[in-house]
Structures are given as C-alpha cells and as structure tokens.
Design a protein around this motif. Structure first.
Motif, PDB file in Angstrom:
ATOM      1  N   ALA A  45       0.836  -1.206   0.000  1.00  0.00           N
ATOM      2  CA  ALA A  45       0.000   0.000   0.000  1.00  0.00           C
ATOM      3  C   ALA A  45       0.865   1.249   0.000  1.00  0.00           C
ATOM      4  N   GLY A  46       0.344   2.306  -0.584  1.00  0.00           N
ATOM      5  CA  GLY A  46       1.014   3.594  -0.540  1.00  0.00           C
ATOM      6  C   GLY A  46       0.764   4.301   0.777  1.00  0.00           C
ATOM      7  N   GLN A 103      -3.944   2.919  -7.571  1.00  0.00           N
ATOM      8  CA  GLN A 103      -4.137   1.648  -8.242  1.00  0.00           C
ATOM      9  C   GLN A 103      -5.277   0.895  -7.571  1.00  0.00           C
ATOM     10  N   PRO A 104      -6.040   0.142  -8.353  1.00  0.00           N
ATOM     11  CA  PRO A 104      -7.126  -0.656  -7.758  1.00  0.00           C
ATOM     12  C   PRO A 104      -6.564  -1.651  -6.734  1.00  0.00           C
ATOM     13  N   GLY A 118     -21.723   1.232   0.907  1.00  0.00           N
ATOM     14  CA  GLY A 118     -21.019   0.034   0.473  1.00  0.00           C
ATOM     15  C   GLY A 118     -19.696   0.364  -0.183  1.00  0.00           C
ATOM     16  N   ASN A 119     -19.280  -0.503  -1.078  1.00  0.00           N
ATOM     17  CA  ASN A 119     -17.958  -0.418  -1.693  1.00  0.00           C
ATOM     18  C   ASN A 119     -17.920   0.635  -2.798  1.00  0.00           C
ATOM     19  N   GLY A 120     -17.368   1.807  -2.474  1.00  0.00           N
ATOM     20  CA  GLY A 120     -17.280   2.878  -3.459  1.00  0.00           C
ATOM     21  C   GLY A 120     -16.333   2.575  -4.590  1.00  0.00           C
ATOM     22  N   TYR A 121     -15.320   1.719  -4.340  1.00  0.00           N
ATOM     23  CA  TYR A 121     -14.401   1.356  -5.411  1.00  0.00           C
ATOM     24  C   TYR A 121     -15.131   0.581  -6.508  1.00  0.00           C
ATOM     25  N   ALA A 122     -16.083  -0.250  -6.089  1.00  0.00           N
ATOM     26  CA  ALA A 122     -16.809  -1.071  -7.060  1.00  0.00           C
ATOM     27  C   ALA A 122     -17.901  -0.288  -7.769  1.00  0.00           C
ATOM     28  N   SER A 141      -5.447  10.534 -13.350  1.00  0.00           N
ATOM     29  CA  SER A 141      -4.709   9.387 -12.840  1.00  0.00           C
ATOM     30  C   SER A 141      -3.245   9.374 -13.241  1.00  0.00           C
ATOM     31  N   SER A 142      -2.775  10.447 -13.855  1.00  0.00           N
ATOM     32  CA  SER A 142      -1.365  10.530 -14.215  1.00  0.00           C
ATOM     33  C   SER A 142      -0.882  11.954 -14.000  1.00  0.00           C
TER      34      SER A 142
END
Length: 457
Positions: free
Chosen positions: A260-261, A321-322, A391-395, A403-404
């Motif tokens: 993990a970062g 990253q995911p 719930g899962n916000g990533y999903a 992202s860059s």
C-alpha cells in the motif's frame, strides 16, 4: 519586528545555554525543508532583521534544480527576499548528537508584504476568506510513512527494517497490530518523547497494513496554519528519530510495488463565532448539517483541479491503483473508508469531514489550502453533493480523477476556480515548477525499461 517572537528567542537562549547553533528552516513548494544554520549569537538578529534567502528557493524542484520557467531565478537576478521566524516554532532538536535548535521561517518582500509564492502565505490567503465568513476551520493531520532498512536488497530494492525484537526482517504486517508497534516500541517512544520536547501534539500511533508502515496522528487545532507547521515539523522529527535508530523514514507515496502507498488524511470542521460546530446536524442525521453537505459538494467539485497538489510528483500516481484502498473518484459517504470524503462516526458535536485522497508527499500548506478552498466554495455557492455512497465505493464508482502526472498538470492549466483562491500567479509558478520537474524526470531511462525493451524490440 515581532516583539513576542523576540521575547520567545530570548527565553529560548536563556533556557538552553548549551545550544550553539540553530537551523533556520523554510519549506519550498515541494515541502522540502531548506534554509541556513546560524550560531546562537545570530538568533536575535534573525528575529529583528530577518535573514536573506533567494526568491528562487520557490523555483526548486525535488532535487534542488532551479526551474527557470517559473521566472524566479535568473530572470530576477537570483534576488533575495527577507525571511522571518514563525512564532511558536522555536525548539530543540533532541534527536541530534549535538545540542541544536530549529525554527520555521516564512518569506516576505523587502517591503514586508507576504511573498506570494511561499505556501504559508497561499494558505493564509484562503484562511482570510473564512475570516470574512466569521468561520474558523478546525483541522487535524494524519500522515502515513514507511521506515526502511538503510541497506538495499540484492536487487537494489528497498527492504523493511529488521525487527529489534525478533531479529528478523519484517515480512508482513497487520493493520492496527499491537505486536508490530511492540517490535518498534523504542522508535515510536522516541518519536513521542521528541514531539513532547518540541510541543507537537502527537496523538496516536498506528501500525498500517504493510511491513514498516506507520501512521502518526496530530491532534486537531483551531489554527490551520499551526496545524500545517506542526505537520512539517513532525515529518522532520520522524526522519531524524529514524536516523538515530539506523533506519530511513520515507514519505514517498508509493515506495513498494506490491504494498500500500502512504497517504495524508485531513480532518476538518468549522466553528462559528460562538464556538459552535456548524457541521453539527439539527437531528441525529449522521451526515450532519446542510452546511456540511455544501462543504462536501465544494470539496468534490474542486478535487480534479487540486489533483496535482494532492499528488505532486511522478511517484505520487503509483499510489492510485485498484486494490490499494486509495480513492480514485469524487465520492463521499458516512463512516465509509472506500470514498474520497468520509464523514466519520462519533458524536454530533465532533461532526467533521475527512479528506482521504492526498499522498504523504503532498505539501501540507498547499494541501490544506486546496481542501479549504473547496469547502469555502461549496458553502458560499450553496452546492449540493451527489448521493452518498453506501457500500464499496471502489466497485460502484469507476475512477474519475486525473490518474497521471500529465493529466493532472493539463487539468491545472484549465483550472478556473482554484486560482481564485490560491492566486493565479502562484498557480502559474506551481505549474511551471511541476511541469519542469516532469520534463527532467522523463529524460531518465529506468531499469524497468531495460528489462522490458532492451532485447525485445
């Protein structure tokens, strides 16, 4: 001339007769501490007259190269500006072998006007907007970091330190593990002792979810500038204490490929003139007041514009990253750690928002200024946030933030709202500095490129 500061300096010299030198420190645009070391006899003069440092200090990239496109270097003849100590930051540095002191500085024009490229003044510009609303931000800073062995492994990669208890190298870690804290208890205790000596309000220490990764939290402050000063001082303290324990401490956003970062989480609430938390809801609504919802909406609205502050360098974007629990979209929710803006649980009196996007490598002053700018914008424009995530916000929410590094820099050039808060001229210099560093970075060929392309193409 700051009479209170001068009195502070006199008392410090009287109470610390063994100290022979003092570090005069100023954070550049990257948050890197730079400055001068002076003998004790020169301390009062520094408070009374200031010290000279070149304006190009705020044109330096992470390696100390002057980015001339900022216009702060040769175009100005490498001219000096005056720097003055920040009251309340003068202290001993207990981790050093010899008796030594330190104090933070801030830069001013020769006519005493704030030097607009100094991140402390950028933050003050935003805080002045809250003063006009008769609101006071109450903030807390939480920063993650790694300690690493000073020796690289056989592949010249970073490796975790050897446990002082087991004699074995850390191979795994469990979040909130007390055993991992026990393994490094001398190091953690030394941080707390040094923080106490420097009057830094260190609260909790947490073992994070990777070997050698920790989080040290600072208690909340009703003075956001002071909170950022303390975050800068704590980072230096942690690095100094780690060195005394034969380790290196790093605030890189992503030091390991498969771990993990490290992030910086900022907690914010707002007090009115009577000291009431305006984020407190009228009912038992865990999402708080309408003002809190406006603040959330503004924070989300300015999030893309602020990305190059949250993630200022090449390594910063390795963290997004995911699967590594880093928010990558404009989301919020109640007591939900999968979103960008979390409303922690607890009493309604302590209702606040937690901003979870930035890396540990972010400049605390610019990070705080950007978050507070979003809060101010949302409140004054009475913005309405989207529905909270359950719930899962990533999903449920695909990545939507830049992202860059290049995407964030291109967004910065298109920004319309944030420059009104941070200052358009500062934003120009910040872009030139970050873009210049990116150009230098892109000239270097990495070992990964040799491994992938040398014989294959």
């Amino acid at each position: 001339m700051d009479e209170m500061g001068i009195q502070e300096a006199r008392e410090f010299l009287e109470q610390n007769p063994d100290i022979n030198s003092i570090d005069l420190m100023i954070g550049d645009i990257n948050g890197v501490i730079r400055g001068k070391r002076i003998p004790r006899d020169s301390l009062l003069k520094a408070y009374e007259e200031g010290i000279c440092l070149p304006a190009s200090l705020f044109a330096l990239d992470i390696n100390g190269n002057t980015i001339e496109e900022t216009g702060l270097g040769l175009d100005q003849g490498e001219a000096d500006r005056l720097c003055y100590p920040v009251a309340g930051t003068l202290s001993r540095t207990p981790w050093q072998d010899r008796p030594c002191g330190q104090v933070l500085m801030s830069m001013y024009e020769n006519n005493q006007a704030p030097f607009i490229y100094d991140p402390r003044h950028v933050l003050q510009r935003v805080l002045d907007r809250f003063a006009e609303l008769k609101l006071t931000p109450v903030v807390a800073v939480e920063t993650e970091f790694y300690v690493v062995d000073r020796e690289r492994d056989e592949l010249q990669q970073l490796q975790p330190p050897v446990s002082p208890v087991t004699g074995k190298r850390d191979a795994q870690c469990q979040v909130y593990s007390l055993s991992d804290l026990d393994d490094h208890c001398d190091f953690i205790e030394a941080i707390h002792e040094a923080a106490q000596a420097q009057r830094l309000p260190v609260d909790t220490a947490i073992a994070e979810c990777a070997p050698g990764q920790f989080e040290i939290n600072l208690k909340h402050r009703s003075n956001a500038m002071q909170a950022c000063d303390e975050a800068v001082l704590l980072k230096r303290l942690i690095k100094g204490v780690a060195a005394r324990h034969q380790m290196d401490a790093t605030f890189m956003a992503k030091p390991y490929n498969q771990e993990a970062g490290s992030g910086t989480h900022i907690h914010v609430s707002l007090l009115d003139e009577q000291g009431n938390n305006v984020f407190k809801g009228e009912t038992d609504d865990p999402l708080g007041s309408n003002i809190l919802k406006h603040a959330i909406a503004g924070t989300l609205a300015l999030m893309p514009e602020s990305m190059v502050v949250f993630a200022p360098n090449a390594n910063s974007y390795r963290r997004f990253q995911p699967g590594f629990y880093v928010p990558m979209s404009q989301t919020w929710g109640a007591d939900n750690r999968t979103v960008a803006v979390r409303i922690p649980g607890g009493s309604d009196e302590a209702r606040r928002l937690e901003h979870r996007v930035a890396g540990a490598d972010a400049n605390p002053y610019l990070l705080m200024a950007s978050i507070l700018a979003g809060i101010h914008y949302g409140i004054t424009q009475r913005l309405t946030p989207p529905a909270p995530v359950v719930g899962n916000g990533y999903a449920s929410h695909p990545p939507s933030l830049p992202s860059s590094w290049i995407q964030a820099l291109e967004q910065w050039q298109r920004n319309e709202l944030l420059p009104e808060y941070l200052g358009r001229e500062f934003c120009r210099v910040y872009h030139a500095n970050r873009y210049g560093e990116r150009l230098l970075f892109m000239r270097h060929v990495s070992p990964q490129e040799f491994d992938w392309y040398l014989r294959s193409v």
